[in-house]
Write a protein that holds these residues in place. Structure first.
Motif, mmCIF file in Angstrom:
data_model
loop_
_atom_site.group_PDB
_atom_site.id
_atom_site.type_symbol
_atom_site.label_atom_id
_atom_site.label_comp_id
_atom_site.label_asym_id
_atom_site.label_seq_id
_atom_site.Cartn_x
_atom_site.Cartn_y
_atom_site.Cartn_z
ATOM 1 N N GLN A 1 25.293 -24.479 57.764
ATOM 2 C CA GLN A 1 25.354 -25.932 57.936
ATOM 3 C C GLN A 1 23.996 -26.491 58.316
ATOM 4 O OE1 GLN A 1 28.426 -26.883 60.761
ATOM 5 N NE2 GLN A 1 30.026 -25.816 59.599
ATOM 6 N N ALA A 2 23.279 -25.781 59.194
ATOM 7 C CA ALA A 2 21.944 -26.248 59.587
ATOM 8 C C ALA A 2 20.988 -26.233 58.399
ATOM 9 C CB ALA A 2 21.399 -25.382 60.726
ATOM 10 N N GLN A 3 21.091 -25.212 57.525
ATOM 11 C CA GLN A 3 20.246 -25.151 56.344
ATOM 12 C C GLN A 3 20.537 -26.316 55.406
ATOM 13 O OE1 GLN A 3 21.014 -21.162 54.875
ATOM 14 N NE2 GLN A 3 18.966 -20.511 55.459
ATOM 15 N N GLU A 4 21.833 -26.625 55.204
ATOM 16 C CA GLU A 4 22.179 -27.738 54.329
ATOM 17 C C GLU A 4 21.676 -29.059 54.906
ATOM 18 O OE1 GLU A 4 26.338 -27.672 53.656
ATOM 19 O OE2 GLU A 4 26.318 -25.780 52.541
ATOM 20 N N ALA A 5 21.865 -29.251 56.221
ATOM 21 C CA ALA A 5 21.387 -30.487 56.847
ATOM 22 C C ALA A 5 19.876 -30.588 56.778
ATOM 23 C CB ALA A 5 21.868 -30.562 58.305
ATOM 24 N N ASN A 6 19.184 -29.473 56.973
ATOM 25 C CA ASN A 6 17.721 -29.468 56.887
ATOM 26 C C ASN A 6 17.264 -29.774 55.468
ATOM 27 O OD1 ASN A 6 15.021 -29.101 57.661
ATOM 28 N ND2 ASN A 6 15.086 -26.941 57.108
ATOM 29 N N GLY A 7 17.988 -29.217 54.468
ATOM 30 C CA GLY A 7 17.642 -29.515 53.083
ATOM 31 C C GLY A 7 17.865 -30.967 52.719
ATOM 32 N N ASN A 8 18.871 -31.610 53.367
ATOM 33 C CA ASN A 8 19.125 -33.034 53.122
ATOM 34 C C ASN A 8 18.243 -33.944 53.965
ATOM 35 O OD1 ASN A 8 21.149 -32.374 51.310
ATOM 36 N ND2 ASN A 8 22.728 -32.328 52.892
ATOM 37 N N GLY A 9 17.390 -33.372 54.817
ATOM 38 C CA GLY A 9 16.511 -34.189 55.653
ATOM 39 C C GLY A 9 17.151 -34.703 56.922
ATOM 40 N N ASP A 10 18.377 -34.258 57.234
ATOM 41 C CA ASP A 10 19.077 -34.706 58.440
ATOM 42 C C ASP A 10 18.805 -33.693 59.552
ATOM 43 O OD1 ASP A 10 20.678 -35.868 60.306
ATOM 44 O OD2 ASP A 10 22.542 -35.716 59.153
ATOM 45 N N LEU A 11 17.640 -33.841 60.220
ATOM 46 C CA LEU A 11 17.257 -32.870 61.250
ATOM 47 C C LEU A 11 18.117 -32.997 62.496
ATOM 48 C CD1 LEU A 11 13.369 -32.916 60.955
ATOM 49 C CD2 LEU A 11 14.965 -31.214 60.114
ATOM 50 N N ALA A 12 18.674 -34.178 62.733
ATOM 51 C CA ALA A 12 19.554 -34.343 63.901
ATOM 52 C C ALA A 12 20.800 -33.478 63.745
ATOM 53 C CB ALA A 12 19.935 -35.806 64.079
ATOM 54 N N ALA A 13 21.427 -33.546 62.566
ATOM 55 C CA ALA A 13 22.599 -32.700 62.321
ATOM 56 C C ALA A 13 22.222 -31.228 62.309
ATOM 57 C CB ALA A 13 23.250 -33.086 60.987
ATOM 58 N N ALA A 14 21.035 -30.917 61.776
ATOM 59 C CA ALA A 14 20.583 -29.523 61.782
ATOM 60 C C ALA A 14 20.408 -29.017 63.204
ATOM 61 C CB ALA A 14 19.268 -29.401 61.002
ATOM 62 N N GLY A 15 19.842 -29.848 64.089
ATOM 63 C CA GLY A 15 19.667 -29.437 65.475
ATOM 64 C C GLY A 15 20.998 -29.237 66.178
ATOM 65 N N THR A 16 21.982 -30.116 65.884
ATOM 66 C CA THR A 16 23.301 -29.974 66.493
ATOM 67 C C THR A 16 23.962 -28.661 66.072
ATOM 68 O OG1 THR A 16 23.551 -32.371 66.502
ATOM 69 C CG2 THR A 16 25.549 -31.048 66.746
ATOM 70 N N ALA A 17 23.888 -28.337 64.783
ATOM 71 C CA ALA A 17 24.482 -27.085 64.301
ATOM 72 C C ALA A 17 23.737 -25.874 64.832
ATOM 73 C CB ALA A 17 24.494 -27.070 62.769
ATOM 74 N N LEU A 18 22.401 -25.984 64.925
ATOM 75 C CA LEU A 18 21.603 -24.839 65.354
ATOM 76 C C LEU A 18 21.743 -24.561 66.850
ATOM 77 C CD1 LEU A 18 19.683 -23.062 63.633
ATOM 78 C CD2 LEU A 18 17.785 -24.276 64.682
ATOM 79 N N SER A 19 22.125 -25.579 67.622
ATOM 80 C CA SER A 19 22.199 -25.402 69.070
ATOM 81 C C SER A 19 23.298 -24.428 69.484
ATOM 82 C CB SER A 19 22.436 -26.766 69.744
ATOM 83 O OG SER A 19 23.672 -27.309 69.335
ATOM 84 N N THR A 20 24.313 -24.226 68.627
ATOM 85 C CA THR A 20 25.416 -23.322 68.959
ATOM 86 C C THR A 20 25.326 -21.999 68.208
ATOM 87 O OG1 THR A 20 26.747 -24.443 67.275
ATOM 88 C CG2 THR A 20 27.007 -25.168 69.553
ATOM 89 N N VAL A 21 24.210 -21.735 67.547
ATOM 90 C CA VAL A 21 24.027 -20.473 66.835
ATOM 91 C C VAL A 21 23.474 -19.440 67.807
ATOM 92 C CG1 VAL A 21 22.757 -19.302 64.995
ATOM 93 C CG2 VAL A 21 23.679 -21.588 64.607
ATOM 94 N N ASN A 22 24.077 -18.267 67.832
ATOM 95 C CA ASN A 22 23.570 -17.163 68.637
ATOM 96 C C ASN A 22 22.566 -16.382 67.793
ATOM 97 O OD1 ASN A 22 23.052 -15.049 70.334
ATOM 98 N ND2 ASN A 22 25.188 -14.528 70.698
ATOM 99 N N ARG A 23 21.295 -16.569 68.063
ATOM 100 C CA ARG A 23 20.247 -15.964 67.233
ATOM 101 C C ARG A 23 20.284 -14.440 67.285
ATOM 102 N NH1 ARG A 23 15.012 -14.128 67.501
ATOM 103 N NH2 ARG A 23 13.619 -14.745 65.766
ATOM 104 N N GLU A 24 20.723 -13.872 68.410
ATOM 105 C CA GLU A 24 20.721 -12.422 68.560
ATOM 106 C C GLU A 24 21.716 -11.743 67.631
ATOM 107 O OE1 GLU A 24 18.477 -10.915 70.279
ATOM 108 O OE2 GLU A 24 17.648 -12.837 70.925
ATOM 109 N N LEU A 25 22.739 -12.489 67.160
ATOM 110 C CA LEU A 25 23.740 -11.906 66.277
ATOM 111 C C LEU A 25 23.340 -11.966 64.811
ATOM 112 C CD1 LEU A 25 26.999 -13.300 67.913
ATOM 113 C CD2 LEU A 25 25.963 -11.069 68.231
ATOM 114 N N LEU A 26 22.199 -12.594 64.504
ATOM 115 C CA LEU A 26 21.770 -12.749 63.120
ATOM 116 C C LEU A 26 20.929 -11.553 62.693
ATOM 117 C CD1 LEU A 26 20.680 -16.509 63.233
ATOM 118 C CD2 LEU A 26 22.888 -15.585 62.519
#
Length: 476
Positions: free
Chosen positions: A329-354
Protein backbone atom coordinates in the motif's frame (compact mmCIF):
# COMPACT_ATOMS: atom_id res chain seq x y z
CA UNK A 1 -20.65 0.02 -52.38
CA UNK A 2 -18.66 3.26 -52.67
CA UNK A 3 -15.64 3.78 -54.89
CA UNK A 4 -12.44 3.79 -52.85
CA UNK A 5 -11.04 6.68 -54.87
CA UNK A 6 -13.90 9.19 -55.34
CA UNK A 7 -16.65 7.84 -53.08
CA UNK A 8 -19.21 7.38 -55.86
CA UNK A 9 -21.86 4.69 -55.22
CA UNK A 10 -21.20 1.73 -57.55
CA UNK A 11 -23.75 -1.05 -58.12
CA UNK A 12 -22.40 -4.15 -59.83
CA UNK A 13 -19.96 -2.42 -62.19
CA UNK A 14 -16.31 -3.42 -62.39
CA UNK A 15 -15.19 0.15 -62.98
CA UNK A 16 -16.28 3.38 -61.31
CA UNK A 17 -18.55 5.36 -63.67
CA UNK A 18 -17.17 8.62 -62.28
CA UNK A 19 -13.38 8.19 -62.08
CA UNK A 20 -12.91 4.91 -63.97
CA UNK A 21 -11.10 3.12 -61.12
CA UNK A 22 -10.96 -0.68 -61.24
CA UNK A 23 -12.92 -1.83 -58.18
CA UNK A 24 -12.90 -5.60 -58.75
CA UNK A 25 -10.07 -6.29 -56.30
CA UNK A 26 -11.56 -3.74 -53.87
CA UNK A 27 -14.87 -5.65 -53.97
CA UNK A 28 -13.07 -8.93 -53.20
CA UNK A 29 -11.29 -7.29 -50.25
CA UNK A 30 -14.59 -6.02 -48.82
CA UNK A 31 -16.13 -9.48 -49.29
CA UNK A 32 -13.22 -11.08 -47.40
CA UNK A 33 -13.60 -8.51 -44.62
CA UNK A 34 -17.33 -9.25 -44.33
CA UNK A 35 -16.61 -13.00 -44.25
CA UNK A 36 -14.12 -12.51 -41.40
CA UNK A 37 -16.65 -10.34 -39.55
CA UNK A 38 -19.35 -12.99 -39.89
CA UNK A 39 -16.92 -15.64 -38.66
CA UNK A 40 -15.97 -13.47 -35.68
CA UNK A 41 -19.66 -12.89 -34.88
CA UNK A 42 -20.38 -16.65 -34.95
CA UNK A 43 -17.38 -17.35 -32.70
CA UNK A 44 -18.44 -14.64 -30.24
CA UNK A 45 -21.96 -16.09 -30.03
CA UNK A 46 -20.56 -19.47 -28.87
CA UNK A 47 -18.07 -17.73 -26.51
CA UNK A 48 -14.99 -18.58 -28.59
CA UNK A 49 -13.72 -15.12 -27.70
CA UNK A 50 -10.05 -15.61 -28.58
CA UNK A 51 -11.08 -16.96 -32.01
CA UNK A 52 -13.45 -14.01 -32.43
CA UNK A 53 -10.59 -11.60 -31.68
CA UNK A 54 -8.46 -13.27 -34.33
CA UNK A 55 -11.21 -13.15 -36.99
CA UNK A 56 -12.18 -9.55 -36.24
CA UNK A 57 -8.57 -8.37 -36.33
CA UNK A 58 -8.19 -10.08 -39.71
CA UNK A 59 -11.34 -8.28 -40.87
CA UNK A 60 -9.88 -4.92 -39.80
CA UNK A 61 -6.60 -5.73 -41.52
CA UNK A 62 -8.57 -6.03 -44.76
CA UNK A 63 -10.75 -2.96 -44.19
CA UNK A 64 -9.99 -0.71 -41.24
CA UNK A 65 -13.19 1.35 -41.66
CA UNK A 66 -15.39 -1.65 -40.75
CA UNK A 67 -16.97 0.00 -37.69
CA UNK A 68 -19.27 -2.94 -36.96
CA UNK A 69 -16.22 -5.17 -36.58
CA UNK A 70 -14.55 -2.60 -34.30
CA UNK A 71 -17.65 -2.29 -32.12
CA UNK A 72 -17.90 -6.08 -31.82
CA UNK A 73 -14.16 -6.37 -31.14
CA UNK A 74 -14.55 -3.86 -28.31
CA UNK A 75 -17.36 -5.97 -26.82
CA UNK A 76 -15.22 -9.11 -27.03
CA UNK A 77 -12.29 -7.36 -25.33
CA UNK A 78 -14.66 -6.08 -22.62
CA UNK A 79 -15.91 -9.63 -22.01
CA UNK A 80 -12.30 -10.84 -21.73
CA UNK A 81 -11.63 -8.19 -19.07
CA UNK A 82 -9.39 -6.13 -21.39
CA UNK A 83 -11.30 -2.91 -20.75
CA UNK A 84 -8.59 -0.56 -21.98
CA UNK A 85 -8.39 -2.32 -25.35
CA UNK A 86 -12.19 -2.26 -25.58
CA UNK A 87 -12.23 1.50 -25.01
CA UNK A 88 -9.51 1.94 -27.65
CA UNK A 89 -11.57 0.14 -30.30
CA UNK A 90 -14.72 2.12 -29.49
CA UNK A 91 -12.87 5.44 -29.58
CA UNK A 92 -11.31 4.57 -32.95
CA UNK A 93 -14.73 3.51 -34.26
CA UNK A 94 -16.21 6.81 -33.07
CA UNK A 95 -13.46 8.81 -34.80
CA UNK A 96 -13.83 6.90 -38.08
CA UNK A 97 -17.63 7.21 -38.03
CA UNK A 98 -18.86 10.23 -36.02
CA UNK A 99 -22.49 9.10 -36.26
CA UNK A 100 -21.97 5.80 -34.46
CA UNK A 101 -24.78 5.10 -31.97
CA UNK A 102 -23.36 1.77 -30.80
CA UNK A 103 -19.95 3.19 -29.90
CA UNK A 104 -21.64 6.20 -28.26
CA UNK A 105 -23.78 3.90 -26.12
CA UNK A 106 -20.86 1.72 -25.04
CA UNK A 107 -18.69 4.70 -24.09
CA UNK A 108 -21.58 6.38 -22.28
CA UNK A 109 -22.29 3.25 -20.22
CA UNK A 110 -18.64 3.05 -19.19
CA UNK A 111 -18.62 6.70 -18.14
CA UNK A 112 -21.90 6.38 -16.24
CA UNK A 113 -20.76 3.34 -14.25
CA UNK A 114 -19.68 4.64 -10.81
CA UNK A 115 -16.01 4.01 -10.16
CA UNK A 116 -15.49 2.04 -13.38
CA UNK A 117 -12.54 4.12 -14.60
CA UNK A 118 -10.88 4.06 -11.18
CA UNK A 119 -11.40 0.29 -10.99
CA UNK A 120 -9.80 -0.08 -14.43
CA UNK A 121 -6.81 1.96 -13.29
CA UNK A 122 -6.38 -0.07 -10.10
CA UNK A 123 -6.71 -3.35 -12.05
CA UNK A 124 -3.97 -2.38 -14.50
CA UNK A 125 -1.61 -1.21 -11.74
CA UNK A 126 -2.10 -4.32 -9.62
CA UNK A 127 -1.68 -6.65 -12.62
CA UNK A 128 1.55 -4.92 -13.63
CA UNK A 129 2.77 -5.14 -10.03
CA UNK A 130 1.95 -8.87 -10.03
CA UNK A 131 4.01 -9.31 -13.21
CA UNK A 132 6.89 -7.48 -11.54
CA UNK A 133 6.65 -9.80 -8.54
CA UNK A 134 6.72 -12.81 -10.90
CA UNK A 135 9.91 -11.51 -12.51
CA UNK A 136 11.36 -11.13 -9.00
CA UNK A 137 10.33 -14.74 -8.16
CA UNK A 138 8.03 -13.48 -5.36
CA UNK A 139 5.18 -15.85 -6.17
CA UNK A 140 3.34 -15.34 -2.86
CA UNK A 141 3.08 -11.58 -3.38
CA UNK A 142 2.12 -12.10 -7.03
CA UNK A 143 -0.68 -14.47 -5.96
CA UNK A 144 -2.03 -11.93 -3.47
CA UNK A 145 -2.00 -9.18 -6.12
CA UNK A 146 -3.73 -11.37 -8.72
CA UNK A 147 -6.49 -12.28 -6.27
CA UNK A 148 -7.08 -8.56 -5.77
CA UNK A 149 -7.11 -8.06 -9.55
CA UNK A 150 -9.74 -10.78 -10.00
CA UNK A 151 -11.85 -9.36 -7.19
CA UNK A 152 -11.93 -6.06 -9.11
CA UNK A 153 -12.34 -7.64 -12.58
CA UNK A 154 -13.57 -11.28 -12.41
CA UNK A 155 -13.64 -11.58 -16.23
CA UNK A 156 -9.93 -10.84 -16.66
CA UNK A 157 -8.84 -14.03 -18.47
CA UNK A 158 -5.14 -13.10 -18.60
CA UNK A 159 -5.14 -12.62 -14.81
CA UNK A 160 -6.73 -16.04 -14.25
CA UNK A 161 -4.20 -17.68 -16.57
CA UNK A 162 -1.28 -16.11 -14.72
CA UNK A 163 -2.74 -17.09 -11.34
CA UNK A 164 -3.21 -20.68 -12.57
CA UNK A 165 0.41 -20.73 -13.77
CA UNK A 166 1.56 -19.69 -10.29
CA UNK A 167 -0.56 -22.45 -8.74
CA UNK A 168 0.99 -24.99 -11.14
CA UNK A 169 4.49 -23.90 -10.15
CA UNK A 170 3.57 -24.29 -6.47
CA UNK A 171 2.07 -27.77 -7.08
CA UNK A 172 -1.49 -26.65 -6.21
CA UNK A 173 -3.11 -28.45 -9.13
CA UNK A 174 -6.68 -28.49 -7.79
CA UNK A 175 -6.72 -24.72 -7.30
CA UNK A 176 -5.09 -24.26 -10.70
CA UNK A 177 -7.79 -26.40 -12.34
CA UNK A 178 -10.57 -24.40 -10.66
CA UNK A 179 -9.02 -21.15 -11.87
CA UNK A 180 -8.60 -22.48 -15.42
CA UNK A 181 -12.17 -23.80 -15.49
CA UNK A 182 -13.41 -20.34 -14.52
CA UNK A 183 -11.31 -18.84 -17.35
CA UNK A 184 -12.64 -21.49 -19.77
CA UNK A 185 -16.22 -20.51 -19.00
CA UNK A 186 -15.40 -16.99 -20.20
CA UNK A 187 -13.41 -18.03 -23.31
CA UNK A 188 -14.18 -21.65 -24.21
CA UNK A 189 -11.46 -22.18 -26.86
CA UNK A 190 -8.56 -20.18 -25.56
CA UNK A 191 -5.50 -22.20 -26.56
CA UNK A 192 -3.41 -21.04 -23.60
CA UNK A 193 -6.13 -22.02 -21.11
CA UNK A 194 -6.56 -25.42 -22.78
CA UNK A 195 -2.79 -26.02 -22.78
CA UNK A 196 -2.57 -25.21 -19.06
CA UNK A 197 -5.54 -27.50 -18.33
CA UNK A 198 -3.85 -30.32 -20.24
CA UNK A 199 -0.68 -29.80 -18.22
CA UNK A 200 -2.62 -29.87 -14.93
CA UNK A 201 -4.41 -33.09 -15.93
CA UNK A 202 -1.09 -34.73 -16.80
CA UNK A 203 0.38 -33.73 -13.44
CA UNK A 204 -2.70 -35.00 -11.58
CA UNK A 205 -2.53 -38.34 -13.42
CA UNK A 206 1.16 -38.60 -12.57
CA UNK A 207 0.41 -37.93 -8.89
CA UNK A 208 -2.30 -40.60 -8.86
CA UNK A 209 0.06 -43.12 -10.43
CA UNK A 210 2.69 -42.39 -7.80
CA UNK A 211 0.14 -42.83 -5.03
CA UNK A 212 -1.07 -46.10 -6.50
CA UNK A 213 2.50 -47.39 -6.69
CA UNK A 214 2.96 -46.65 -3.01
CA UNK A 215 -0.29 -48.36 -2.04
CA UNK A 216 0.03 -51.29 -4.43
CA UNK A 217 0.59 -54.61 -2.75
CA UNK A 218 2.34 -57.61 -4.09
CA UNK A 219 0.16 -60.28 -5.62
CA UNK A 220 -0.13 -63.50 -3.62
CA UNK A 221 0.01 -65.67 -6.73
CA UNK A 222 3.34 -67.40 -7.39
CA UNK A 223 4.62 -67.88 -10.92
CA UNK A 224 7.00 -70.79 -11.68
CA UNK A 225 8.79 -71.41 -14.96
CA UNK A 226 9.53 -74.95 -16.11
CA UNK A 227 11.38 -74.91 -19.38
CA UNK A 228 9.10 -73.14 -21.88
CA UNK A 229 6.01 -73.51 -19.67
CA UNK A 230 4.92 -71.09 -16.98
CA UNK A 231 2.94 -72.45 -14.00
CA UNK A 232 0.93 -69.96 -11.91
CA UNK A 233 -0.11 -71.05 -8.42
CA UNK A 234 -3.64 -69.78 -7.65
CA UNK A 235 -4.33 -67.57 -4.62
CA UNK A 236 -5.94 -69.34 -1.68
CA UNK A 237 -9.51 -68.39 -0.82
CA UNK A 238 -10.62 -66.95 2.50
CA UNK A 239 -11.85 -70.28 3.94
CA UNK A 240 -8.56 -72.00 3.20
CA UNK A 241 -6.72 -69.12 4.79
CA UNK A 242 -8.78 -69.51 7.98
CA UNK A 243 -8.17 -73.23 8.08
CA UNK A 244 -4.44 -72.83 7.63
CA UNK A 245 -4.00 -70.06 10.19
CA UNK A 246 -6.37 -71.25 12.92
CA UNK A 247 -3.63 -73.04 14.82
CA UNK A 248 -1.35 -70.02 14.48
CA UNK A 249 -4.00 -67.72 15.94
CA UNK A 250 -4.52 -70.05 18.91
CA UNK A 251 -0.78 -70.09 19.54
CA UNK A 252 -0.65 -66.30 19.37
CA UNK A 253 -3.49 -65.97 21.89
CA UNK A 254 -1.81 -68.38 24.29
CA UNK A 255 1.43 -66.41 23.96
CA UNK A 256 -0.38 -63.15 24.73
CA UNK A 257 -1.97 -64.61 27.88
CA UNK A 258 1.40 -65.92 29.10
CA UNK A 259 3.01 -62.57 28.39
CA UNK A 260 0.32 -60.70 30.35
CA UNK A 261 0.78 -62.98 33.35
CA UNK A 262 4.55 -62.49 33.32
CA UNK A 263 4.06 -58.72 33.03
CA UNK A 264 1.59 -58.65 35.94
CA UNK A 265 3.66 -60.75 38.36
CA UNK A 266 7.19 -59.69 37.43
CA UNK A 267 7.26 -56.36 35.57
CA UNK A 268 4.51 -54.42 37.36
CA UNK A 269 6.06 -54.62 40.86
CA UNK A 270 9.41 -53.48 39.48
CA UNK A 271 7.78 -50.54 37.70
CA UNK A 272 5.90 -49.55 40.84
CA UNK A 273 9.08 -49.59 42.90
CA UNK A 274 10.89 -47.49 40.31
CA UNK A 275 7.97 -45.04 40.24
CA UNK A 276 8.16 -44.67 44.05
CA UNK A 277 11.90 -43.97 43.87
CA UNK A 278 11.43 -41.41 41.12
CA UNK A 279 8.60 -39.72 43.03
CA UNK A 280 10.75 -39.49 46.16
CA UNK A 281 13.65 -38.05 44.16
CA UNK A 282 11.33 -35.57 42.50
CA UNK A 283 10.03 -34.51 45.92
CA UNK A 284 13.59 -33.91 47.15
CA UNK A 285 14.44 -31.92 44.02
CA UNK A 286 11.27 -29.86 44.42
CA UNK A 287 12.18 -29.04 48.02
CA UNK A 288 15.65 -27.97 46.96
CA UNK A 289 14.27 -25.82 44.16
CA UNK A 290 11.78 -24.26 46.57
CA UNK A 291 14.63 -23.48 48.97
CA UNK A 292 16.69 -21.87 46.22
CA UNK A 293 13.77 -20.11 44.52
CA UNK A 294 13.97 -17.03 46.75
CA UNK A 295 17.42 -16.31 45.36
CA UNK A 296 16.11 -16.44 41.78
CA UNK A 297 12.99 -14.31 42.25
CA UNK A 298 14.73 -11.05 41.38
CA UNK A 299 16.30 -12.59 38.28
CA UNK A 300 12.96 -13.97 37.13
CA UNK A 301 11.26 -10.62 37.71
CA UNK A 302 13.93 -8.93 35.57
CA UNK A 303 13.31 -11.46 32.81
CA UNK A 304 9.56 -10.87 33.02
CA UNK A 305 10.05 -7.10 32.78
CA UNK A 306 12.34 -7.52 29.79
CA UNK A 307 9.86 -9.79 28.04
CA UNK A 308 7.01 -7.38 28.76
CA UNK A 309 9.11 -4.55 27.33
CA UNK A 310 9.78 -6.54 24.17
CA UNK A 311 6.10 -7.48 23.95
CA UNK A 312 5.04 -3.82 24.32
CA UNK A 313 7.48 -2.86 21.59
CA UNK A 314 6.07 -5.53 19.31
CA UNK A 315 2.41 -4.74 20.13
CA UNK A 316 0.74 -2.87 17.30
CA UNK A 317 3.23 -4.14 14.71
CA UNK A 318 1.89 -6.23 11.88
CA UNK A 319 3.11 -9.73 11.24
CA UNK A 320 5.06 -10.62 8.13
CA UNK A 321 2.04 -10.91 5.81
CA UNK A 322 0.41 -7.70 7.06
CA UNK A 323 3.76 -5.91 6.88
CA UNK A 324 4.11 -6.84 3.21
CA UNK A 325 0.48 -5.81 2.58
CA UNK A 326 1.08 -2.41 4.19
CA UNK A 327 4.39 -2.06 2.34
CA UNK A 328 2.56 -2.66 -0.95
CA UNK A 329 0.00 0.00 0.00
CA UNK A 330 2.84 2.40 0.81
CA UNK A 331 4.47 1.65 -2.57
CA UNK A 332 1.21 2.33 -4.41
CA UNK A 333 0.64 5.57 -2.49
CA UNK A 334 4.24 6.64 -3.13
CA UNK A 335 3.83 5.87 -6.84
CA UNK A 336 0.68 8.02 -6.91
CA UNK A 337 2.50 10.89 -5.18
CA UNK A 338 0.42 10.61 -1.98
CA UNK A 339 3.26 10.66 0.57
CA UNK A 340 0.86 11.28 3.46
CA UNK A 341 -0.93 7.99 2.80
CA UNK A 342 2.42 6.30 2.23
CA UNK A 343 3.66 7.52 5.61
CA UNK A 344 0.48 6.31 7.33
CA UNK A 345 0.83 2.83 5.82
CA UNK A 346 4.57 2.70 6.49
CA UNK A 347 4.20 3.68 10.15
CA UNK A 348 2.68 0.28 11.00
CA UNK A 349 5.14 -1.83 9.00
CA UNK A 350 7.55 -3.93 11.05
CA UNK A 351 10.80 -3.51 9.11
CA UNK A 352 12.51 -6.38 10.94
CA UNK A 353 10.03 -8.88 9.46
CA UNK A 354 10.82 -7.87 5.86
CA UNK A 355 13.35 -9.48 3.56
CA UNK A 356 16.24 -7.66 1.92
CA UNK A 357 14.12 -6.37 -0.97
CA UNK A 358 11.34 -5.37 1.39
CA UNK A 359 13.78 -3.45 3.59
CA UNK A 360 15.22 -1.70 0.53
CA UNK A 361 11.71 -0.67 -0.57
CA UNK A 362 10.93 0.44 2.99
CA UNK A 363 14.07 2.62 3.13
CA UNK A 364 13.33 4.15 -0.28
CA UNK A 365 9.80 5.18 0.73
CA UNK A 366 11.00 6.42 4.14
CA UNK A 367 13.63 8.58 2.41
CA UNK A 368 10.99 10.13 0.16
CA UNK A 369 8.71 10.82 3.14
CA UNK A 370 11.56 12.35 5.15
CA UNK A 371 12.47 14.55 2.19
CA UNK A 372 8.93 15.95 2.07
CA UNK A 373 8.80 16.42 5.85
CA UNK A 374 12.13 18.27 5.78
CA UNK A 375 11.05 20.52 2.93
CA UNK A 376 7.62 21.35 4.39
CA UNK A 377 8.84 22.05 7.95
CA UNK A 378 11.83 24.09 6.72
CA UNK A 379 9.49 26.25 4.63
CA UNK A 380 7.10 26.64 7.60
CA UNK A 381 9.94 27.58 9.95
CA UNK A 382 11.40 30.07 7.45
CA UNK A 383 8.04 31.84 6.99
CA UNK A 384 7.42 31.96 10.74
CA UNK A 385 10.96 33.29 11.35
CA UNK A 386 10.48 36.09 8.83
CA UNK A 387 7.13 37.08 10.42
CA UNK A 388 8.71 37.11 13.88
CA UNK A 389 6.66 34.15 15.10
CA UNK A 390 9.66 32.51 16.77
CA UNK A 391 7.73 29.89 18.78
CA UNK A 392 6.24 28.43 15.58
CA UNK A 393 9.66 28.64 13.89
CA UNK A 394 11.26 26.70 16.77
CA UNK A 395 8.61 23.96 16.53
CA UNK A 396 9.13 23.50 12.79
CA UNK A 397 12.93 23.74 12.91
CA UNK A 398 13.15 21.13 15.70
CA UNK A 399 11.38 18.61 13.41
CA UNK A 400 13.94 19.31 10.67
CA UNK A 401 16.91 19.08 13.05
CA UNK A 402 15.57 15.86 14.53
CA UNK A 403 15.81 14.24 11.07
CA UNK A 404 18.89 15.97 9.62
CA UNK A 405 20.91 18.53 11.58
CA UNK A 406 22.97 19.45 8.49
CA UNK A 407 19.92 20.35 6.38
CA UNK A 408 20.44 23.49 4.28
CA UNK A 409 24.16 23.54 5.24
CA UNK A 410 23.74 25.15 8.66
CA UNK A 411 20.95 27.62 7.85
CA UNK A 412 18.33 25.68 9.83
CA UNK A 413 20.61 25.32 12.89
CA UNK A 414 21.48 29.02 12.79
CA UNK A 415 17.83 30.15 12.42
CA UNK A 416 16.84 27.84 15.28
CA UNK A 417 19.53 29.40 17.51
CA UNK A 418 18.39 32.87 16.45
CA UNK A 419 14.77 32.00 17.32
CA UNK A 420 15.82 30.85 20.80
CA UNK A 421 17.84 34.07 21.26
CA UNK A 422 14.85 36.19 20.22
CA UNK A 423 12.61 34.62 22.88
CA UNK A 424 15.35 35.02 25.54
CA UNK A 425 16.35 31.34 25.83
CA UNK A 426 20.12 31.90 25.71
CA UNK A 427 20.92 28.37 26.93
CA UNK A 428 19.39 26.63 23.90
CA UNK A 429 20.62 29.44 21.65
CA UNK A 430 24.19 28.87 22.83
CA UNK A 431 23.80 25.11 22.24
CA UNK A 432 22.76 25.48 18.60
CA UNK A 433 25.27 28.29 17.92
CA UNK A 434 28.00 25.90 19.04
CA UNK A 435 26.62 23.15 16.77
CA UNK A 436 26.77 25.55 13.80
CA UNK A 437 30.41 26.38 14.55
CA UNK A 438 31.35 22.71 14.99
CA UNK A 439 29.56 21.43 11.86
CA UNK A 440 30.28 24.32 9.45
CA UNK A 441 33.43 26.11 10.75
CA UNK A 442 34.26 27.85 7.44
CA UNK A 443 30.77 29.18 6.68
CA UNK A 444 29.29 32.63 7.19
CA UNK A 445 26.80 31.06 9.61
CA UNK A 446 29.70 29.97 11.84
CA UNK A 447 31.15 33.50 11.91
CA UNK A 448 27.76 35.02 12.74
CA UNK A 449 27.20 32.37 15.39
CA UNK A 450 30.54 33.20 17.02
CA UNK A 451 29.58 36.90 17.09
CA UNK A 452 26.27 35.99 18.74
CA UNK A 453 28.07 33.86 21.32
CA UNK A 454 30.39 36.78 22.11
CA UNK A 455 27.39 39.09 22.52
CA UNK A 456 25.66 36.60 24.84
CA UNK A 457 28.86 36.21 26.90
CA UNK A 458 29.32 39.98 27.18
CA UNK A 459 25.68 40.43 28.15
CA UNK A 460 25.96 37.73 30.83
CA UNK A 461 29.19 39.29 32.20
CA UNK A 462 27.60 42.75 32.25
CA UNK A 463 24.54 41.38 33.99
CA UNK A 464 26.78 39.66 36.56
CA UNK A 465 28.78 42.83 37.19
CA UNK A 466 25.61 44.88 37.57
CA UNK A 467 24.22 42.35 40.01
CA UNK A 468 27.37 42.47 42.16
CA UNK A 469 27.30 46.30 42.23
CA UNK A 470 23.66 46.28 43.32
CA UNK A 471 24.55 43.80 46.09
CA UNK A 472 27.37 46.03 47.40
CA UNK A 473 25.09 49.10 47.37
CA UNK A 474 22.49 47.22 49.38
CA UNK A 475 25.07 46.21 52.02
CA UNK A 476 26.28 49.80 52.36
Amino acid sequence: MECYRCGTVVDGEDFCPNCGADIRLYRRILAAADACYNDGLERAQVRDLSGAVESLNRCLSYYKYHTQARNLLGLVYFELGEIVMALSEWVISKNLQPENPLADRYLEEIQKSPGMLDKMNQTIKKYNQALAYCHQDSRDLATIQLKKVLSLNPKFVAGRQLLALLYIQDGKYEEAMKTLQAANKIDVKNTRTLRYMSEVRDQQVLQQKNQKKKKKRKDDAVSLRDGNDTVIMPQNNFRDLLDNTRASIVNILVGLVVGLLICFFLVVPTVREQARSEAAGALVDANEELTNSSANIESLQNQVEQLQSELSNYTGKADAVNSYELLMQAQEANGNGDLAAAGTALSTVNRELLGDRGKAAYDTIQTAINAQILEENEATGRRAFRRGNYEEAITAYLVVVGIDENYRDGQVLYNLAESYREIGDTTNARTYYEKVIAAFPDSSYARNAQNRLDEITEAEQAAGALGSQQGQTTQQ
